[in-house]
Design an enzyme around this catalytic site. Structure first.
Site, short mmCIF file in Angstrom:
data_model
loop_
_atom_site.label_atom_id
_atom_site.label_comp_id
_atom_site.label_asym_id
_atom_site.label_seq_id
_atom_site.Cartn_x
_atom_site.Cartn_y
_atom_site.Cartn_z
N HIS A 133 -52.90 -68.75 51.98
CA HIS A 133 -52.22 -68.39 50.74
C HIS A 133 -52.49 -69.52 49.74
CE1 HIS A 133 -48.72 -67.89 48.06
NE2 HIS A 133 -48.57 -66.68 48.55
N ASP A 210 -48.14 -73.51 57.94
CA ASP A 210 -47.44 -72.72 56.93
C ASP A 210 -46.82 -71.53 57.64
OD1 ASP A 210 -46.73 -70.79 55.08
OD2 ASP A 210 -48.64 -70.80 54.01
N GLN A 213 -44.82 -66.56 56.80
CA GLN A 213 -44.87 -65.18 57.28
C GLN A 213 -44.51 -65.06 58.75
OE1 GLN A 213 -45.19 -62.62 55.36
NE2 GLN A 213 -45.72 -63.76 53.50
N LYS A 236 -37.93 -65.01 53.20
CA LYS A 236 -38.77 -64.13 54.01
C LYS A 236 -38.17 -63.94 55.40
CE LYS A 236 -43.04 -65.45 51.63
NZ LYS A 236 -43.19 -64.43 50.59
N CYS A 374 -52.06 -63.49 46.36
CA CYS A 374 -52.17 -64.95 46.27
C CYS A 374 -53.09 -65.49 47.37
CB CYS A 374 -50.82 -65.64 46.34
SG CYS A 374 -49.76 -65.24 44.95
#
Lengths: 417, 151
Positions: A133, A210, A213, A236, A374
């Site tokens: 991302h 990261d 998600q 999220k 993104c």
């Protein structure tokens, strides 16, 4: 045993039941029940989270870590309890390994600036992947430009996986940090993060994962991954926007200078010499989002009560159903076929631009994301400007998938009259 | 079944021009050209113009985008051919009002087929798709980012 597992399944509320905990999901859009399939952008919030934040503002609101009055003590206790809940939820050994941020983007910027600013120099390398991302690309480009370090990119294959040999080949004695996603927001690919971490550590590099998600979809265990930084967003994982965090492995944070200055992050201030607070407060300048942290703690309690492993299994079944149903739509091309997939499915439809699809689906009550997500390098990899993306949450039902598929077939009729 | 708001957006003429965009080619020099890019959705257009004696003799475009942006560009090229630069400016102003003004376009310029784009007014996030070609035209006319080739 058969009987036991059947009982477990029977006791576990299905997605249709869980939906009732989420007030936003009960509405109609353009005369159709809302099918909310944009969970990779943000999840809806359960009543428990909304209530927890409301109660915080009705009863406990005060600034943290400074007042000696009752409300401030309560707010501080709630805030620190949220930190402990996050630490336990993602498998951190200590609450103090968690720094609260606005979200994943700020968390990665914190790592790039505070750790990168002190540790990167000319000739050093930062390894990322083609799957990232923008928020795991641009902060590293900024620190690379300032420090003279070089950004190195491991490619993805046609299916949307990061081949380990390609990743491994780009690690060397100059690699200071490897930063990669746990789950791709654009394709849903799950990276073998523990294996990638092991490879990076063997080359002497630190690792940032990261987790934006991943946190709402999978049981996350930073201890098991063995990473040095883990960034995530509350919104999220069913908490509200504006709260998230960065896990920093104990021992690494102690040598990191602050990245923002202000109140909350100091031990003492004089015009000659300011002493900084110990981590994590060193990295939390200014008044934090206490209500957001309280909501995050409520979201974690909600998820813990259901059990992340069971939620993941339920969501995976719906995802498999969605893949099977989408394959039946004529002219639909799945973008990426990751070996392991969580949460998101990207696709295109012959002859219909994703933005037109987004508008047509909205009129059928179906909310999906369209665009480059993104992740422009991923789009370039597939030579497409944009995709349509359906992404699931714990409350996603097969009925919503049927509504999506019916709407896609209707959209095809509009464009091929 | 499409509801009426959606049917107003995706009229047959839009679907048709999306499927078979008119004047969809690069123009041989001499020409003026300008690039238009919408970073939010990735739509990308290049508008080519040949202006002689204050008249638009040729106007073509190339690029990629959604049905609204392609149809808008295609309809624009049809409407502009043979117009004077002043008439093109007036058409730009009128179209801008049609696409963005809640009260619709009030002016004396005949819009003809371009009226089909009025449906985007109900979709704030899609208005930029329809205006992209027109802003690109404007920049080609004004010569802001144009590259005039005289070969």
């Amino acid at each position: 045993m058969v009987v036991e597992s059947a009982e477990v399944l029977r006791d576990f509320p299905d997605a249709a039941t869980l939906r009732r905990d989420f007030p936003a999901l009960t509405q109609s859009v353009h005369g159709h029940p809302l099918a909310y399939l944009d969970n990779a952008a943000t999840t809806q919030k359960p009543e428990a989270v909304i209530r927890a934040e409301g109660e915080y503002y009705r009863r406990d609101n005060a600034n943290v870590h400074r007042g000696v009055h009752t409300l401030s003590e309560r707010a501080t206790a709630e805030f620190e309890a949220a930190r402990a809940a996050v630490a336990r939820f993602i498998g951190a050994a200590e609450a103090d390994e968690i720094v609260f941020t606005r979200g994943t983007t700020e968390a990665i910027n914190l790592a790039a600036n505070a750790w990168g600013g002190a540790n990167l120099g000319a000739g050093d390398e930062i390894l990322i992947t083609e799957l990232e991302h923008h928020s795991n690309i641009v902060p590293w480009q900024l620190i690379a430009a300032r420090s003279g370090a070089k950004l190195v990119v491991a490619p993805i294959d046609e299916d949307g996986n990061v081949p380990l040999e390609d990743f491994s080949e780009r690690l060397n004695s100059r690699t200071r940090i490897a930063a990669f996603g746990h789950v791709s927001n654009a394709l849903g690919s799950v990276n073998p993060v523990a294996e990638m971490t092991r490879l990076a550590h063997a080359a002497g590099a630190l690792v940032l994962v990261d987790g934006a998600q991943a946190v709402g979809h999978l049981p996350v265990d930073v201890g098991g991954i063995d990473c040095d930084f883990y960034a995530f967003s509350g919104h999220k994982m069913y908490a509200t926007m504006g709260i998230g965090g960065l896990y920093i492995r104990a021992g690494i944070a102690a040598d990191m200078p602050p990245w923002q200055g202000g109140g909350e992050m100091i031990r003492s201030v004089s015009f000659e010499n300011t002493l900084y607070a110990e981590p994590p407060h060193r990295f939390e300048a200014g008044t934090p989002n206490v209500a957001g942290a309280v909501g995050l703690k409520a979201a974690i309690a909600y998820l813990d009560n259901l059990g992340m492993a069971r939620l993941a299994a339920g969501e995976d079944e719906t995802l498999e159903y969605a893949l099977e149903q989408l394959r039946s739509v004529q002219g639909l091309n799945l973008v990426g076929r990751p070996a392991e997939r969580v949460g998101a499915i990207s696709f295109t439809i012959d002859g219909i631009h994703p933005h037109d699809l987004g508008t047509l689906l909205d009129h059928a009550g179906v909310a999906i994301r369209t665009g480059h997500h993104c992740a422009q390098p991923v789009m370039e990899h597939y030579h497409i400007p944009a995709t349509a993306r359906a992404s699931l949450g714990l409350y996603s039902t097969t009925g919503e998938i049927d509504q999506l598929v019916a709407a896609l077939n209707e959209a095809r009729k509009v464009f091929s009259p | 079944m499409m509801d009426s708001e959606l049917a107003a957006l995706y009229q047959d003429v839009i679907i048709d021009h999306n499927k078979s965009p008119r004047n969809f080619r690069e123009l041989e020099p001499p020409r003026r050209e300008a690039d238009g890019y919408n970073p939010l959705c990735g739509d990308r257009l290049t508008v080519y113009l040949r202006v002689e004696d204050g008249h638009i003799r040729e106007v073509t475009f190339q690029g990629s985008g959604c049905a609204i942006s392609l149809a808008s560009a295609s309809l624009m090229t049809e409407a502009l051919k043979g117009k004077t630069v002043n008439e093109a400016q007036a058409l730009f102003t009128q179209m801008h009002a049609l696409l963005t003004d809640r009260n619709g376009a009030e002016g004396d310029v005949e819009l003809g087929k371009l009226e089909a784009l009025a449906g985007v007014r109900a979709y704030p996030s899609r208005v930029k798709c329809a205006t992209l070609a027109w802003h690109t035209l404007q920049s080609a006319l004004e010569g802001e980012h144009e590259s005039i080739t005289t070969e």
